[in-house]
Scaffold this motif. Structure first.
Motif, PDB file in Angstrom:
ATOM      1  N   UNK A  95      -4.441   5.443  10.702  1.00  0.00           N
ATOM      2  CA  UNK A  95      -3.625   4.546   9.892  1.00  0.00           C
ATOM      3  C   UNK A  95      -4.545   3.593   9.147  1.00  0.00           C
ATOM      4  N   UNK A  96      -4.433   3.578   7.828  1.00  0.00           N
ATOM      5  CA  UNK A  96      -5.257   2.670   7.027  1.00  0.00           C
ATOM      6  C   UNK A  96      -4.479   2.237   5.800  1.00  0.00           C
ATOM      7  N   UNK A  97      -4.900   1.129   5.224  1.00  0.00           N
ATOM      8  CA  UNK A  97      -4.278   0.618   4.012  1.00  0.00           C
ATOM      9  C   UNK A  97      -5.367   0.022   3.131  1.00  0.00           C
ATOM     10  N   UNK A  98      -4.997  -0.329   1.914  1.00  0.00           N
ATOM     11  CA  UNK A  98      -5.924  -1.056   1.054  1.00  0.00           C
ATOM     12  C   UNK A  98      -6.017  -2.487   1.581  1.00  0.00           C
ATOM     13  N   UNK A  99      -7.217  -3.045   1.554  1.00  0.00           N
ATOM     14  CA  UNK A  99      -7.376  -4.431   1.979  1.00  0.00           C
ATOM     15  C   UNK A  99      -6.542  -5.349   1.090  1.00  0.00           C
ATOM     16  N   UNK A 100      -6.108  -6.454   1.653  1.00  0.00           N
ATOM     17  CA  UNK A 100      -5.320  -7.425   0.889  1.00  0.00           C
ATOM     18  C   UNK A 100      -6.179  -8.038  -0.220  1.00  0.00           C
ATOM     19  N   UNK A 101      -5.546  -8.419  -1.323  1.00  0.00           N
ATOM     20  CA  UNK A 101      -6.263  -9.057  -2.419  1.00  0.00           C
ATOM     21  C   UNK A 101      -6.865  -8.056  -3.385  1.00  0.00           C
ATOM     22  N   UNK A 103     -10.046  -6.932  -3.484  1.00  0.00           N
ATOM     23  CA  UNK A 103     -11.079  -6.047  -2.963  1.00  0.00           C
ATOM     24  C   UNK A 103     -10.529  -4.640  -2.786  1.00  0.00           C
ATOM     25  N   UNK A 104     -11.215  -3.650  -3.385  1.00  0.00           N
ATOM     26  CA  UNK A 104     -10.766  -2.265  -3.289  1.00  0.00           C
ATOM     27  C   UNK A 104     -11.545  -1.581  -2.170  1.00  0.00           C
ATOM     28  N   UNK A 105     -10.987  -1.600  -0.979  1.00  0.00           N
ATOM     29  CA  UNK A 105     -11.610  -0.996   0.197  1.00  0.00           C
ATOM     30  C   UNK A 105     -10.520  -0.691   1.199  1.00  0.00           C
ATOM     31  N   UNK A 106     -10.789   0.243   2.102  1.00  0.00           N
ATOM     32  CA  UNK A 106      -9.829   0.563   3.142  1.00  0.00           C
ATOM     33  C   UNK A 106      -9.923  -0.456   4.272  1.00  0.00           C
ATOM     34  N   UNK A 107      -8.787  -0.771   4.854  1.00  0.00           N
ATOM     35  CA  UNK A 107      -8.743  -1.535   6.100  1.00  0.00           C
ATOM     36  C   UNK A 107      -8.133  -0.626   7.155  1.00  0.00           C
ATOM     37  N   UNK A 108      -8.869  -0.402   8.235  1.00  0.00           N
ATOM     38  CA  UNK A 108      -8.368   0.460   9.300  1.00  0.00           C
ATOM     39  C   UNK A 108      -7.396  -0.316  10.187  1.00  0.00           C
ATOM     40  N   UNK A 109      -6.290   0.331  10.529  1.00  0.00           N
ATOM     41  CA  UNK A 109      -5.287  -0.306  11.379  1.00  0.00           C
ATOM     42  C   UNK A 109      -5.382   0.225  12.809  1.00  0.00           C
ATOM     43  N   UNK A 110      -5.366   1.533  12.959  1.00  0.00           N
ATOM     44  CA  UNK A 110      -5.466   2.151  14.285  1.00  0.00           C
ATOM     45  C   UNK A 110      -5.707   3.646  14.120  1.00  0.00           C
ATOM     46  N   UNK A 111      -6.310   4.246  15.140  1.00  0.00           N
ATOM     47  CA  UNK A 111      -6.593   5.676  15.106  1.00  0.00           C
ATOM     48  C   UNK A 111      -5.890   6.394  16.256  1.00  0.00           C
ATOM     49  N   UNK A 112      -5.655   7.677  16.038  1.00  0.00           N
ATOM     50  CA  UNK A 112      -5.110   8.559  17.076  1.00  0.00           C
ATOM     51  C   UNK A 112      -3.750   8.094  17.591  1.00  0.00           C
ATOM     52  N   UNK A 113      -2.905   7.703  16.632  1.00  0.00           N
ATOM     53  CA  UNK A 113      -1.529   7.288  16.935  1.00  0.00           C
ATOM     54  C   UNK A 113      -0.621   8.516  16.854  1.00  0.00           C
ATOM     55  N   UNK A 114       0.291   8.640  17.808  1.00  0.00           N
ATOM     56  CA  UNK A 114       1.267   9.735  17.785  1.00  0.00           C
ATOM     57  C   UNK A 114       2.547   9.333  17.063  1.00  0.00           C
ATOM     58  N   UNK A 115       3.027   8.131  17.350  1.00  0.00           N
ATOM     59  CA  UNK A 115       4.277   7.645  16.758  1.00  0.00           C
ATOM     60  C   UNK A 115       4.104   6.193  16.320  1.00  0.00           C
ATOM     61  N   UNK A 116       4.582   5.876  15.123  1.00  0.00           N
ATOM     62  CA  UNK A 116       4.510   4.505  14.605  1.00  0.00           C
ATOM     63  C   UNK A 116       5.916   3.932  14.490  1.00  0.00           C
TER      64      UNK A 116
END
Length: 354
Positions: A95-101, A103-116
Motif C-alpha cells: 500500500x502506497x500513496x503520493x506524499x502529501x504536498x 513533493x512527487x514521491x511515494x509514501x509507503x503505508x504498509x506491506x503484505x496486507x491481505x484485507x484493508x
C-alpha cells in the motif's frame, strides 16, 4: 518457522525466501515504523532495528525502504536487544500513496496486507470521492477492500440502509458494514472478518473511529483516541506511526495515521478496476479512439444522457486519470534528475581520487 507462522509467514512468503540470505541472516517481520527507526519481531520478541550501511546507501526511492508488514533478513546482537536489517523478502502486496504536498514521491503505508478496512463515519465524514480514492489505492495493490461505516448510532436506520445500498449498487462485491463503537452494534461482524494468520489494516481520515474500533477489537483502551473537531469536521491525528498488532485469535492488524490528502500515482490498473463499468462502456464506443466528448456513437455520452452513468462518478474517474498521469510524469522526471545527480557525484569523487 512455527513462531514466524504465528505472525503471518505463509507458504507464499516461504516460497519467495532467498535461501542464501537465510543461511547468513535470520527472518523477522517489521511490526512498527517510527520515522527512521524500526521495530522487528522474530516471533518471540520485538527488537529495535536499523538498516545496514549497504542497504541504506543502496536506497534510490521510498519503495526501496522496508515498511511495517515487511519480512526482512536481519542479524540480532546483544542478547537479541538490537538488530541490523540487511534486506527484505519480496512483497506480496504494498500500500502506497503520493506524499502529501508538492513533493512527487511515494509514501509507503504498509506491506503484505491481505484485507484493508476503509473506515468512514456515516454521519459526517462519508465522501464518495474519497472512498473511490482509497479503493483505487487498494485495488492497485491487489488487496481485498472492506468498507466500514462508523458512528451508525448517530443516524436513523433508514439512512444507514440507504447509504449502504448506494455503495453496494456501485460496488456489489464489496462487504459493507455499518457499526457503532458506542452501542457496539455490528462489532461482532467486524471481528468475524479477522482470520488467524492474515494481516489487515485500517485506513481513513483522523477522527472517524479507527483507533476506537481497534481498541474495541483488542478489548482494551491501549491506544489513545481523539474526537473530530466540530468546527472543521476534521479529526485530530491520534495515530502518528504505523504499528502491527496481533489479536488474541492470531489475526494481525495495522492502524495507520489519518490521511487528509490522498494523492495517487502509478495506479492505472487500480483506477480501471475501481471504475470498471466506465471501462466496460468504453469498449462499446463506435470509434476506438473516441475522446468521449462529442462523437456520435459514444457509449459514455449515451450513458451520461440516460443517467446510466453518474456525471460525478465520471468526473472523478477523469480527475484521477489525469492526476495519476501528471504525477507519473513528474515522478519520472524526478527519478531521472536524481540519477543524473548521482552520476555527477560519483564522477566528481572519482576525479578527485585521481
Amino acid at each position: 518457522m512455527d513462531t514466524l507462522k504465528e505472525i503471518g509467514l505463509s507458504d507464499w512468503f516461504q516460497s519467495h525466501i532467498d535461501q542464501n540470505k537465510l543461511a547468513t541472516h535470520e527472518l523477522a517481520r517489521i511490526v512498527a515504523v517510527h520515522k527512521d527507526s524500526f521495530m522487528i519481531s522474530n516471533g518471540k520478541q520485538d527488537v529495535f532495528a536499523e538498516l545496514s550501511g549497504n542497504l541504506h546507501y543502496s536506497v534510490e526511492s521510498a519503495t526501496d525502504l522496508p515498511t511495517v508488514g515487511d519480512w526482512v533478513y536481519a542479524d540480532f546482537y546483544d542478547d537479541d536487544t538490537h538488530a541490523i536489517i540487511h534486506g527484505f523478502v519480496p512483497r506480496k502486496t504494498l500500500l502506497k500513496r503520493k506524499t502529501a504536498g508538492k513533493l512527487v514521491e511515494f509514501q509507503l503505508i504498509a506491506a503484505n496486507i491481505d484485507t484493508a478496512f476503509i473506515v468512514q463515519s456515516a454521519n459526517e465524514n462519508f465522501n464518495l470521492s474519497r472512498l473511490e480514492r482509497y479503493l483505487v489505492m487498494i485495488n492497485q495493490s491487489g488487496i481485498t477492500p472492506v468498507i466500514l461505516l462508523s458512528k451508525s448510532d448517530l443516524l436513523p436506520q433508514s439512512e444507514i440502509e440507504e447509504l449502504t445500498t448506494s455503495i453496494l449498487t456501485t460496488y456489489p462485491e464489496i462487504t459493507v458494514i455499518a457499526f457503532s463503537n458506542e452501542t457496539r452494534e455490528n462489532l461482532d461482524k467486524v471481528r468475524d472478518l479477522l482470520i488467524s494468520g492474515s494481516t489487515y489494516c485500517l485506513l481513513g481520515s483522523s477522527g472517524v473511529g479507527k483507533t476506537t474500533l481497534l481498541n474495541s477489537i483488542l478489548g482494551s483502551t491501549k491506544l489513545e483516541t481523539q474526537t473530530v473537531s466540530k468546527k472543521q469536521s476534521k479529526g485530530r491525528h491520534t495515530t502518528t506511526s504505523r504499528e502491527l498488532l496481533q489479536l488474541e485469535n492470531g489475526a494481525m492488524i495495522i492502524d495507520t495515521p489519518g490521511m487528509r490528502e490522498l494523492g495517487n500515482m502509478s495506479v492505472d490498473s487500480g483506477i480501471d478496476e475501481t471504475f470498471s463499468e466506465i471501462i466496460e462502456l468504453m469498449q462499446h464506443c463506435k470509434f476506438s479512439n473516441c475522446s468521449h466528448t462529442k462523437e456520435k456513437g459514444c457509449a459514455i455520452l449515451s450513458a451520461l444522457a440516460t443517467d446510466e452513468l453518474s456525471e460525478q462518478r465520471y468526473k472523478n474517474y477523469q480527475k484521477m486519470k489525469s492526476e495519476s498521469a501528471f504525477n507519473d510524469m513528474s515522478y519520472s522526471d524526478k527519478r531521472k534528475k536524481d540519477k543524473d545527480f548521482g552520476k555527477m557525484i560519483k564522477t566528481t569523487l572519482k576525479n578527485k581520487k585521481r
